[in-house]
Write an enzyme that holds these catalytic residues in place. Structure first.
Site, PDB file in Angstrom:
ATOM      1  N   TRP A 102      64.609  76.609  43.627  1.00  0.00           N
ATOM      2  CA  TRP A 102      63.237  76.952  43.222  1.00  0.00           C
ATOM      3  C   TRP A 102      62.865  78.364  43.619  1.00  0.00           C
ATOM      4  CZ3 TRP A 102      61.852  74.463  39.287  1.00  0.00           C
ATOM      5  CH2 TRP A 102      62.141  73.114  39.145  1.00  0.00           C
ATOM      6  N   ASP A 172      55.277  78.697  47.541  1.00  0.00           N
ATOM      7  CA  ASP A 172      55.382  77.579  46.598  1.00  0.00           C
ATOM      8  C   ASP A 172      55.508  76.323  47.453  1.00  0.00           C
ATOM      9  OD1 ASP A 172      56.128  75.566  44.874  1.00  0.00           O
ATOM     10  OD2 ASP A 172      57.854  76.620  44.017  1.00  0.00           O
ATOM     11  N   LYS A 196      54.357  66.045  42.710  1.00  0.00           N
ATOM     12  CA  LYS A 196      55.171  65.582  43.834  1.00  0.00           C
ATOM     13  C   LYS A 196      54.301  64.846  44.846  1.00  0.00           C
ATOM     14  CE  LYS A 196      58.248  68.184  41.751  1.00  0.00           C
ATOM     15  NZ  LYS A 196      58.568  69.604  41.817  1.00  0.00           N
TER      16      LYS A 196
HETATM   17  C1  LIG Z   1      59.025  70.717  40.974  1.00  0.00           C
HETATM   18  C2  LIG Z   1      58.995  72.074  41.567  1.00  0.00           C
HETATM   19  C3  LIG Z   1      58.746  73.212  40.794  1.00  0.00           C
HETATM   20  C4  LIG Z   1      58.536  73.150  39.306  1.00  0.00           C
HETATM   21  O1  LIG Z   1      57.278  72.671  39.070  1.00  0.00           O
HETATM   22  P1  LIG Z   1      56.681  72.556  37.582  1.00  0.00           P
HETATM   23  O2  LIG Z   1      55.363  71.927  37.862  1.00  0.00           O
HETATM   24  O3  LIG Z   1      57.623  71.693  36.811  1.00  0.00           O
HETATM   25  O4  LIG Z   1      56.579  73.915  37.021  1.00  0.00           O
HETATM   26  C5  LIG Z   1      58.693  74.430  41.424  1.00  0.00           C
HETATM   27  N1  LIG Z   1      58.881  74.539  42.746  1.00  0.00           N
HETATM   28  C6  LIG Z   1      59.133  73.465  43.527  1.00  0.00           C
HETATM   29  C7  LIG Z   1      59.337  73.634  44.990  1.00  0.00           C
HETATM   30  C8  LIG Z   1      59.202  72.200  42.958  1.00  0.00           C
HETATM   31  O5  LIG Z   1      59.447  71.123  43.721  1.00  0.00           O
END
Ligand SMILES: *Cc1c(COP(=O)(O)O)cnc(C)c1O
Length: 360
Positions: A102, A172, A196
């Site tokens: 990511w 993030d 999540k």
């Molecule tokens: C799932 C995830 C993403 C992607 O998220 P989207 O909502 O599908 O754009 C980005 N970063 C992390 C750490 C994730 O777990």
């Protein structure tokens, strides 16, 4: 109806009691004769839901007033573009720490808009650890430093709070937000896709420190322009009303459980139990540097890829769903976000023991 345990990484399990409220209110929200899905976002009813969700989130995390909250769309992926477009200003460079899949996604998106300086990377370990801060080297004048606080695919999580001094820290937090208390004052901006640990997919949370606003590039799309969106209380266009509503119910659920400190205690217990089973005999292997093991995504490998596959398939017949690892990592991944009860972890451990007896 007994529901199976869903170990999927996202969209992930939601608390059953939240789903029950959604079900009860779905056809007729509080006697209005309308579903929440059908209501205008401009009306007092939805606005009350939105403002309560914001207030509850402020309370949960402890967000001071000079941090602004936005509920946007486009996922964490959209934020990978929004962050440089909003925060670069007249600076040319942004620093990124690369801890895996990511982070790499964020880096590749940012490269469209600026020079990316890799302040630290765990590539040398195959991305199985978080580089300690002593190894980080910032560029001369970065607009911000970006991290991914929990790499969802490998199961690698920061065990420390980075100190970036005067450089704004951006994170993030898609897969570990609301799993533990943290000091928002250490961050310039955080973002997270909801699916999540917050709520349904379709809404993206952004929390940004006010003084970082006002530097947006003129080419930035309106829907990810923080300043513009804040001027419209994040409703410049139609917001994701239903996901915001469900997320608000999840915030209430966490508050009732005692807040982030109480949730963290349970999360530590769940993760410790599961890692202890992974480590018990050597049949299962977790590759993550011990200190950096994720409390949210527990990854492990069986002795062969065939056994990995058999494990996930058999687990499914025992109502333990979505344990197959991400296709880039293979192996097994058990995502145990806030909504996963201890009973789910216990059921997985019992299955792991049984499987090992038969195949170990
Ligand atoms: C799932 C995830 C993403 C992607 O998220 P989207 O909502 O599908 O754009 C980005 N970063 C992390 C750490 C994730 O777990």
């Amino acid at each position: 109806m007994a529901r199976p345990f869903n170990f999927g990484p996202g969209p992930a399990m939601l608390p059953e009691s939240v789903l029950q409220i959604v079900q009860a209110e779905l056809l007729d929200w509080k006697g209005r004769g309308l579903s929440i899905i059908e209501m205008t976002h401009r009306g007092d009813d939805f606005l009350s839901i939105a403002r309560k969700a914001e207030a509850d989130l402020r309370q949960l995390i402890g967000i001071p007033n000079h941090y602004k909250i936005l509920f946007l769309q486009g996922g964490a992926t959209g934020q990978n573009a929004a962050v440089p477009l909003n925060l670069l200003g007249d600076k040319k460079t942004a620093d990124y720490v690369n801890t895996g899949h990511w982070s790499t996604r964020s880096i590749n998106e940012a490269k469209k808009y600026c020079d990316v300086h890799i302040a630290a990377s765990s590539e040398n370990s195959g991305f199985w650890h978080v580089p300690p801060q002593s190894e980080w080297k910032f560029s001369a004048d970065p607009a911000y430093v970006h991290i991914c606080s929990n790499e969802t695919i490998s199961g690698v999580e920061y065990s420390f709070m980075p100190d970036t001094g005067a450089i704004p820290l951006v994170a993030d937090m898609s897969s570990n937000i609301l799993s533990r208390p943290f000091d928002i004052n250490k961050f310039g901006l955080i973002y997270a896709g909801a699916q999540k640990n917050i709520g349904p997919t379709g809404v993206t949370l952004v929390i940004v420190r006010e003084d970082l606003l006002g530097k947006v590039k003129s080419v930035c799309p309106s829907v990810i322009d923080y300043t513009l969106e804040l001027g419209y209380e994040w409703m410049y266009n139609t917001p994701p009303t239903f996901p915001v509503y469900v997320s608000g119910l999840v915030f209430e659920w966490i508050i009732k459980k005692g807040g982030l400190a109480a949730i963290e205690k349970i999360n530590i217990e769940k993760a410790n139990k599961l890692y202890a089973e992974v480590d018990r005999t050597g049949f299962y292997t977790n590759k993550v540097n011990k200190r950096d093991r994720s409390r949210m995504n527990v990854t492990f490998y069986l002795p062969t890829p065939e056994l990995d596959q058999r494990f996930a398939q058999e687990a499914k017949t025992r109502d333990l769903l979505n344990l197959k690892g991400h296709k880039v990592a293979g192996g097994i991944r058990a995502s145990i976000y806030n909504a996963m009860p201890m009973a789910g972890v216990d059921a997985l451990i019992a299955f792991m023991r049984d499987f090992e007896k038969r195949y170990g």
